[in-house]
Design a protein around this motif. Sequence first.
Motif, PDB file in Angstrom:
ATOM      1  N   CYS A  56       0.834  -1.187   0.000  1.00 36.65           N
ATOM      2  CA  CYS A  56       0.000   0.000   0.000  1.00 36.65           C
ATOM      3  C   CYS A  56       0.879   1.251   0.000  1.00 36.65           C
ATOM      4  O   CYS A  56       1.716   1.443   0.867  1.00 36.65           O
ATOM      5  CB  CYS A  56      -0.902  -0.006   1.230  1.00 36.65           C
ATOM      6  N   GLY A  57       0.715   2.064  -0.994  1.00 37.77           N
ATOM      7  CA  GLY A  57       1.488   3.295  -1.093  1.00 37.77           C
ATOM      8  C   GLY A  57       2.822   3.161  -1.798  1.00 37.77           C
ATOM      9  O   GLY A  57       3.465   4.161  -2.090  1.00 37.77           O
ATOM     10  N   PHE A  58       3.259   1.932  -2.066  1.00 33.18           N
ATOM     11  CA  PHE A  58       4.578   1.770  -2.693  1.00 33.18           C
ATOM     12  C   PHE A  58       4.579   2.285  -4.128  1.00 33.18           C
ATOM     13  O   PHE A  58       5.549   2.896  -4.570  1.00 33.18           O
ATOM     14  CB  PHE A  58       5.039   0.315  -2.643  1.00 33.18           C
ATOM     15  N   ALA A  59       3.491   2.068  -4.860  1.00 33.48           N
ATOM     16  CA  ALA A  59       3.423   2.582  -6.234  1.00 33.48           C
ATOM     17  C   ALA A  59       3.512   4.102  -6.225  1.00 33.48           C
ATOM     18  O   ALA A  59       4.210   4.694  -7.056  1.00 33.48           O
ATOM     19  CB  ALA A  59       2.127   2.122  -6.908  1.00 33.48           C
ATOM     20  N   ALA A 108      -0.187  10.314  -9.754  1.00 30.82           N
ATOM     21  CA  ALA A 108      -1.496   9.879  -9.263  1.00 30.82           C
ATOM     22  C   ALA A 108      -1.472   8.371  -9.080  1.00 30.82           C
ATOM     23  O   ALA A 108      -1.123   7.637 -10.003  1.00 30.82           O
ATOM     24  CB  ALA A 108      -2.590  10.265 -10.259  1.00 30.82           C
ATOM     25  N   GLU A 109      -1.797   7.906  -7.865  1.00 28.03           N
ATOM     26  CA  GLU A 109      -1.929   6.472  -7.633  1.00 28.03           C
ATOM     27  C   GLU A 109      -3.251   6.040  -8.244  1.00 28.03           C
ATOM     28  O   GLU A 109      -4.308   6.505  -7.837  1.00 28.03           O
ATOM     29  CB  GLU A 109      -1.890   6.148  -6.149  1.00 28.03           C
ATOM     30  N   THR A 110      -3.177   5.171  -9.237  1.00 29.56           N
ATOM     31  CA  THR A 110      -4.401   4.743  -9.915  1.00 29.56           C
ATOM     32  C   THR A 110      -5.049   3.553  -9.223  1.00 29.56           C
ATOM     33  O   THR A 110      -6.246   3.359  -9.334  1.00 29.56           O
ATOM     34  CB  THR A 110      -4.102   4.414 -11.389  1.00 29.56           C
ATOM     35  N   LEU A 134      -1.370  -0.920  -6.835  1.00 22.12           N
ATOM     36  CA  LEU A 134      -0.103  -1.347  -7.430  1.00 22.12           C
ATOM     37  C   LEU A 134       0.342  -0.492  -8.607  1.00 22.12           C
ATOM     38  O   LEU A 134       1.322  -0.822  -9.266  1.00 22.12           O
ATOM     39  CB  LEU A 134      -0.220  -2.815  -7.878  1.00 22.12           C
ATOM     40  N   THR A 135      -0.356   0.595  -8.881  1.00 23.92           N
ATOM     41  CA  THR A 135      -0.049   1.383 -10.061  1.00 23.92           C
ATOM     42  C   THR A 135      -0.104   2.876  -9.751  1.00 23.92           C
ATOM     43  O   THR A 135      -0.985   3.331  -9.027  1.00 23.92           O
ATOM     44  CB  THR A 135      -1.079   1.089 -11.184  1.00 23.92           C
ATOM     45  N   GLN A 170      16.637  -1.373  -4.019  1.00 23.61           N
ATOM     46  CA  GLN A 170      16.994  -0.889  -2.684  1.00 23.61           C
ATOM     47  C   GLN A 170      15.801  -0.248  -1.991  1.00 23.61           C
ATOM     48  O   GLN A 170      15.624  -0.398  -0.785  1.00 23.61           O
ATOM     49  CB  GLN A 170      18.158   0.104  -2.745  1.00 23.61           C
ATOM     50  N   LEU A 171      14.957   0.439  -2.752  1.00 23.63           N
ATOM     51  CA  LEU A 171      13.745   1.014  -2.164  1.00 23.63           C
ATOM     52  C   LEU A 171      12.805  -0.073  -1.645  1.00 23.63           C
ATOM     53  O   LEU A 171      12.176   0.083  -0.604  1.00 23.63           O
ATOM     54  CB  LEU A 171      13.034   1.908  -3.181  1.00 23.63           C
ATOM     55  N   VAL A 172      12.736  -1.192  -2.368  1.00 25.90           N
ATOM     56  CA  VAL A 172      11.915  -2.325  -1.924  1.00 25.90           C
ATOM     57  C   VAL A 172      12.487  -2.895  -0.628  1.00 25.90           C
ATOM     58  O   VAL A 172      11.750  -3.147   0.335  1.00 25.90           O
ATOM     59  CB  VAL A 172      11.839  -3.419  -3.016  1.00 25.90           C
ATOM     60  N   VAL A 173      13.798  -3.093  -0.588  1.00 25.41           N
ATOM     61  CA  VAL A 173      14.448  -3.629   0.618  1.00 25.41           C
ATOM     62  C   VAL A 173      14.217  -2.692   1.805  1.00 25.41           C
ATOM     63  O   VAL A 173      13.867  -3.142   2.903  1.00 25.41           O
ATOM     64  CB  VAL A 173      15.961  -3.839   0.374  1.00 25.41           C
TER      65      VAL A 173
END
Length: 124
Positions: A25-28, A57-59, A62-63, A108-111
Amino acid sequence: MIRVDISALNRSVKRLRGAADGALCGFAGEMGRHLAKEAAERTPVDTGKMRAAWIVAETDRLTAAVQNPVRYASFVEFGRRNRGGGAFVPGQKFMTTAIVKTELVMPQLVVDRLQRVLGGVFGD
């Protein structure tokens, strides 16, 4: 008889399930904001209008959509012919470069995000 109390582990598993869902949630949006920042830093400046116009814009979960609504942004990115069929003016590839740079830092952002999530679950 030996008894083993795993209630603390069970609570951690429940928290982990909720955190795993929340990790996405919010990662996209985070990635979209990173991409927009990279693009803005590379956007050529004449009046500054195009650099200031980036929108994220978070659509959905995941997007995210990253766009620049300035009508000439695509011409600056990809190139154009001068008026009257003149010489081709090559594009400056500011967004293309921003995409490549973002793809390089994405792992790295995912980690980092997962470490924050797991730290919240296990108290590290």
